[in-house]
Design an enzyme around this catalytic site. Structure first.
Site, PDB file in Angstrom:
ATOM      1  CG  ASP A 124      48.355  46.090  40.115  1.00  0.00           C
ATOM      2  OD1 ASP A 124      47.348  45.572  40.627  1.00  0.00           O
ATOM      3  OD2 ASP A 124      48.416  47.288  39.787  1.00  0.00           O
ATOM      4  CE  LYS A 152      48.298  42.097  45.928  1.00  0.00           C
ATOM      5  NZ  LYS A 152      49.037  42.961  45.001  1.00  0.00           N
ATOM      6  N   GLY A 188      41.629  50.302  34.807  1.00  0.00           N
ATOM      7  CA  GLY A 188      42.016  50.305  33.393  1.00  0.00           C
ATOM      8  C   GLY A 188      43.122  51.296  33.057  1.00  0.00           C
ATOM      9  NE  ARG A 209      37.118  56.807  68.146  1.00  0.00           N
ATOM     10  CZ  ARG A 209      37.611  57.548  69.121  1.00  0.00           C
ATOM     11  NH1 ARG A 209      37.637  57.087  70.334  1.00  0.00           N
ATOM     12  NH2 ARG A 209      38.082  58.747  68.879  1.00  0.00           N
ATOM     13  N   GLY A 248      42.549  44.615  42.592  1.00  0.00           N
ATOM     14  CA  GLY A 248      42.093  43.932  41.386  1.00  0.00           C
ATOM     15  C   GLY A 248      43.010  42.738  41.200  1.00  0.00           C
ATOM     16  CG  HIS A 249      43.850  40.380  43.909  1.00  0.00           C
ATOM     17  ND1 HIS A 249      43.863  39.925  45.195  1.00  0.00           N
ATOM     18  CD2 HIS A 249      44.460  41.598  43.942  1.00  0.00           C
ATOM     19  CE1 HIS A 249      44.446  40.825  45.971  1.00  0.00           C
ATOM     20  NE2 HIS A 249      44.809  41.847  45.229  1.00  0.00           N
ATOM     21  NE  ARG A 295      48.311  47.275  36.804  1.00  0.00           N
ATOM     22  CZ  ARG A 295      48.020  45.982  36.740  1.00  0.00           C
ATOM     23  NH1 ARG A 295      48.874  45.123  36.204  1.00  0.00           N
ATOM     24  NH2 ARG A 295      46.885  45.533  37.215  1.00  0.00           N
ATOM     25  CD  GLN A 316      45.268  47.631  48.400  1.00  0.00           C
ATOM     26  OE1 GLN A 316      45.173  47.339  49.570  1.00  0.00           O
ATOM     27  NE2 GLN A 316      44.274  47.436  47.551  1.00  0.00           N
TER      28      GLN A 316
HETATM   29  P1  GDP Z   1      47.516  41.395  41.840  1.00  0.00           P
HETATM   30  O1  GDP Z   1      46.759  42.644  42.079  1.00  0.00           O
HETATM   31  O2  GDP Z   1      48.774  41.321  42.636  1.00  0.00           O
HETATM   32  O3  GDP Z   1      46.676  40.156  42.014  1.00  0.00           O
HETATM   33  O4  GDP Z   1      47.962  41.433  40.310  1.00  0.00           O
HETATM   34  P2  GDP Z   1      47.012  41.807  39.062  1.00  0.00           P
HETATM   35  O5  GDP Z   1      46.100  40.683  38.804  1.00  0.00           O
HETATM   36  O6  GDP Z   1      46.429  43.163  39.244  1.00  0.00           O
HETATM   37  O7  GDP Z   1      48.096  41.978  37.932  1.00  0.00           O
HETATM   38  C1  GDP Z   1      48.903  40.917  37.528  1.00  0.00           C
HETATM   39  C2  GDP Z   1      48.604  40.614  36.049  1.00  0.00           C
HETATM   40  O8  GDP Z   1      49.644  39.825  35.540  1.00  0.00           O
HETATM   41  C3  GDP Z   1      47.342  39.824  35.844  1.00  0.00           C
HETATM   42  O9  GDP Z   1      46.776  40.199  34.619  1.00  0.00           O
HETATM   43  C4  GDP Z   1      47.821  38.381  35.804  1.00  0.00           C
HETATM   44  O10 GDP Z   1      46.985  37.525  35.038  1.00  0.00           O
HETATM   45  C5  GDP Z   1      49.136  38.543  35.125  1.00  0.00           C
HETATM   46  N1  GDP Z   1      50.195  37.598  35.532  1.00  0.00           N
HETATM   47  C6  GDP Z   1      50.398  37.019  36.735  1.00  0.00           C
HETATM   48  N2  GDP Z   1      51.543  36.298  36.722  1.00  0.00           N
HETATM   49  C7  GDP Z   1      52.059  36.441  35.477  1.00  0.00           C
HETATM   50  C8  GDP Z   1      53.267  35.978  34.855  1.00  0.00           C
HETATM   51  O11 GDP Z   1      54.089  35.292  35.429  1.00  0.00           O
HETATM   52  N3  GDP Z   1      53.463  36.349  33.550  1.00  0.00           N
HETATM   53  C9  GDP Z   1      52.580  37.137  32.871  1.00  0.00           C
HETATM   54  N4  GDP Z   1      52.870  37.442  31.616  1.00  0.00           N
HETATM   55  N5  GDP Z   1      51.449  37.578  33.429  1.00  0.00           N
HETATM   56  C10 GDP Z   1      51.201  37.259  34.716  1.00  0.00           C
HETATM   57  P1  IMO Z   2      46.124  45.194  44.111  1.00  0.00           P
HETATM   58  O1  IMO Z   2      45.575  44.450  45.309  1.00  0.00           O
HETATM   59  C1  IMO Z   2      47.952  48.814  42.515  1.00  0.00           C
HETATM   60  C2  IMO Z   2      46.952  52.581  44.527  1.00  0.00           C
HETATM   61  C3  IMO Z   2      46.158  53.601  43.730  1.00  0.00           C
HETATM   62  C4  IMO Z   2      46.704  54.890  44.330  1.00  0.00           C
HETATM   63  C5  IMO Z   2      46.878  54.512  45.797  1.00  0.00           C
HETATM   64  C6  IMO Z   2      45.727  54.937  46.694  1.00  0.00           C
HETATM   65  O2  IMO Z   2      45.420  44.904  42.844  1.00  0.00           O
HETATM   66  O3  IMO Z   2      47.603  45.066  44.057  1.00  0.00           O
HETATM   67  P2  IMO Z   2      43.253  53.966  47.033  1.00  0.00           P
HETATM   68  O4  IMO Z   2      42.128  53.802  46.073  1.00  0.00           O
HETATM   69  O5  IMO Z   2      43.695  52.733  47.701  1.00  0.00           O
HETATM   70  O6  IMO Z   2      42.987  55.074  48.027  1.00  0.00           O
HETATM   71  O7  IMO Z   2      44.482  54.493  46.119  1.00  0.00           O
HETATM   72  O8  IMO Z   2      47.018  53.115  45.838  1.00  0.00           O
HETATM   73  N1  IMO Z   2      46.345  51.236  44.621  1.00  0.00           N
HETATM   74  C7  IMO Z   2      46.781  50.171  43.932  1.00  0.00           C
HETATM   75  N2  IMO Z   2      47.747  50.056  43.002  1.00  0.00           N
HETATM   76  N3  IMO Z   2      47.279  47.727  42.924  1.00  0.00           N
HETATM   77  C8  IMO Z   2      46.332  47.815  43.875  1.00  0.00           C
HETATM   78  O9  IMO Z   2      45.737  46.741  44.420  1.00  0.00           O
HETATM   79  C9  IMO Z   2      46.015  49.084  44.399  1.00  0.00           C
HETATM   80  N4  IMO Z   2      45.125  49.532  45.309  1.00  0.00           N
HETATM   81  C10 IMO Z   2      45.338  50.842  45.435  1.00  0.00           C
HETATM   82  O10 IMO Z   2      46.428  53.497  42.357  1.00  0.00           O
HETATM   83  O11 IMO Z   2      47.980  55.162  43.820  1.00  0.00           O
HETATM   84 MG    MG Z   3      45.914  44.192  40.995  1.00  0.00          MG
END
Ligand code: GDP
Ligand code: IMO
Ligand code: MG
Length: 429
Positions: free
Chosen positions: A13, A16, A303, A144, A40-41, A306, A225
């Site tokens: 999170d 990315k 949801g 496997r 979740g991106h 964090r 991740q």
């Molecule tokens: P990812 O899993 O690495 O792609 O990150 P997520 O999308 O799960 O979480 C990042 C959150 O921060 C998302 O809601 C983005 O829209 C938001 N975000 C990304 N860059 C920025 C930033 O520079 N500032 C703020 N305030 N929000 C950001």
């Molecule tokens: P993105 O790509 C944040 C965490 C879960 C749990 C652990 C194992 O959005 O950054 P899993 O379901 O993979 O077996 O869970 O990893 N986790 C993440 N935390 N961002 C993610 O993906 C995650 N994908 C898995 O919360 O602690």
């Molecule tokens: Mg994410």
């Protein structure tokens, strides 16, 4: 013409999705190489927010090819829903711009069920998974006994494979967890129903990637991740079941390791973690809540709120070394606005001795205390900053300290969720 891997250096999170979407403007191919729909991106484009789970974050750019490579585990039912939902919002997705590896393993309903039952049975020792069946699917791949997307091409053989898989899984469901067994015929019917939709997207994506590499195309590898969730290098067992480190680009796509040219590490200006596991710089106070509220730190996939805390450079420095990170992207700097002072974890104190690594033994890690460097905070809203000079002095001091502690320069500073809210310092392509 080059390629860049985008990896998260913390617990996921980091942003990315935003960075991959931004850089994909000048990329030809955008490739997911590991993980599954536990990711979740979030992308914010023209005020519209898109949450992607299995589909690569380049999909919103017309003319680009998105690839789900063989290192990814794919939940066919969820992927179909994701593609349909995006299509409904006007995103064009066809077998020409989305290519899915036929070698990728499927997450099947019994994987999701096993994930949930195991977590339930662990009680206080649960990992806090996303419940998407990721661990059980990767287990079957290594054992496997997994089913791959290519199996959807052959419904006759599919029935036998599902029957075999369920023999073992049903034994667990019935005798260990006291559940009803799953019916092989029902599951086969469900799997056959995915086939017509998904098979046109299937191909051996390693060839797509090798071909693009051979033609000197710009390729973006989109990590999921973060390094601290890596099954080898993270805070085991509180990790995911794949390798978010850059080494997985080669294994998960079929690009030769020597051909990976750049690795950009994403560093959130603070730390967040969702799920259980050690988090030394966690803030369980008002400051942690303020960061959560300002940064909207609630899981994109589940949801869940964090956990939030100060930036800890000890694990991030390890990520820099593990992945060969040449530049970092500092994300969500704007979220730190309004705090009187900012702290950065520089080292750990273990039994009175300073150390610069994350102990593998979680009992020893629990004895570590972070050592902080404290700098003044900034009050200004920086979301409109376009260049470093637009940032208040205190924000720049924080960034300088971060670069010094990590030993690599920043390629970009992100100051808001939209594409435009970015200070670009280095162009990869
Ligand atoms: P990812 O899993 O690495 O792609 O990150 P997520 O999308 O799960 O979480 C990042 C959150 O921060 C998302 O809601 C983005 O829209 C938001 N975000 C990304 N860059 C920025 C930033 O520079 N500032 C703020 N305030 N929000 C950001
Ligand atoms: P993105 O790509 C944040 C965490 C879960 C749990 C652990 C194992 O959005 O950054 P899993 O379901 O993979 O077996 O869970 O990893 N986790 C993440 N935390 N961002 C993610 O993906 C995650 N994908 C898995 O919360 O602690
Ligand atoms: Mg994410």
């Amino acid at each position: 013409m080059t390629n860049v891997a985008i990896v998260g250096t913390q617990w996921g999170d980091e942003g990315k999705g935003k960075v991959v979407d931004l850089l994909s403007e000048n990329a030809d191919l955008i490739v997911r190489f590991q993980g599954g729909n536990n990711a979740g991106h979030t992308l914010v484009v023209d005020g519209q927010s898109y949450a992607l789970h299995s589909v690569p974050s380049g999909i919103l750019r017309p003319g680009k090819i998105s690839v789900v490579a063989s290192g990814v585990v794919v939940d066919p039912e969820e992927l179909i829903l994701e593609i349909k939902a995006l299509t409904q919002r006007g995103v064009r997705i066809t077998p020409e711009n989305l290519k899915i590896s036929e070698k990728a393993h499927m997450i099947l309903p019994y994987h999701r069920l096993l994930d949930a039952l195991r977590e339930g049975a662990k009680g206080g020792l649960k990992i806090g998974t996303t419940g998407r069946g990721i661990g059980p699917a990767y287990e079957d791949k290594a054992a496997r006994t997994g089913l791959r997307l290519v199996d959807l091409r052959n419904p006759a053989a599919l029935a036998g494979k599902i029957k075999l898989a369920l023999r073992e899984k049903n034994c667990l469901f019935e005798h260990l967890y006291g559940q009803k067994p799953l019916n092989a015929d029902d599951l086969t019917k469900r799997a056959v129903s995915w086939s017509a939709f998904l098979t046109p997207f299937l191909t051996d994506t390693y060839l797509t990637i090798q071909d693009a590499q051979g033609r000197n195309r710009n390729i973006l590898f989109e990590g999921a991740q973060g390094v601290q969730l890596d099954v080898d290098h993270g805070t085991y067992p509180y990790v995911t079941s794949s390798n978010p480190t850059a080494g997985a680009v080669a294994v998960g796509t079929g690009l030769a390791p020597k051909d990976l040219q750049n690795v950009m590490g994403l560093v959130k200006a603070y730390t967040s973690r969702v799920g259980e596991g050690p988090f030394l710089t966690e803030l369980s106070d008002d400051i942690g809540q303020k960061i959560r509220d300002t940064g909207l730190e609630y899981g994109t996939t589940t949801g869940r709120p964090r956990r939030c805390g100060w930036l800890d450079t000890v694990p991030v420095r390890a990520a820099v070394k593990l992945c060969g990170i040449d530049r970092v992207a500092v994300m969500k700097l704007d979220v730190l606005r309004g705090l009187d002072e900012l702290k950065i974890g520089t080292k750990y104190l273990l039994d009175g001795r300073e150390i610069d690594w994350v102990p593998a033994d979680l009992d020893i890690l629990a004895r570590c205390r972070p050592v902080y460097k404290t700098v003044p905070g900034f009050a200004e809203d920086i979301r409109g900053a376009k260049k470093l000079e637009d940032l208040p002095r205190a924000a720049r001091v924080y960034l300088d300290l971060l670069e010094e502690l990590l030993g690599v320069p920043a390629a970009l500073i992100s100051v808001g969720p939209d594409r435009e809210a970015t200070i670009v310092l280095h162009q990869y392509f």
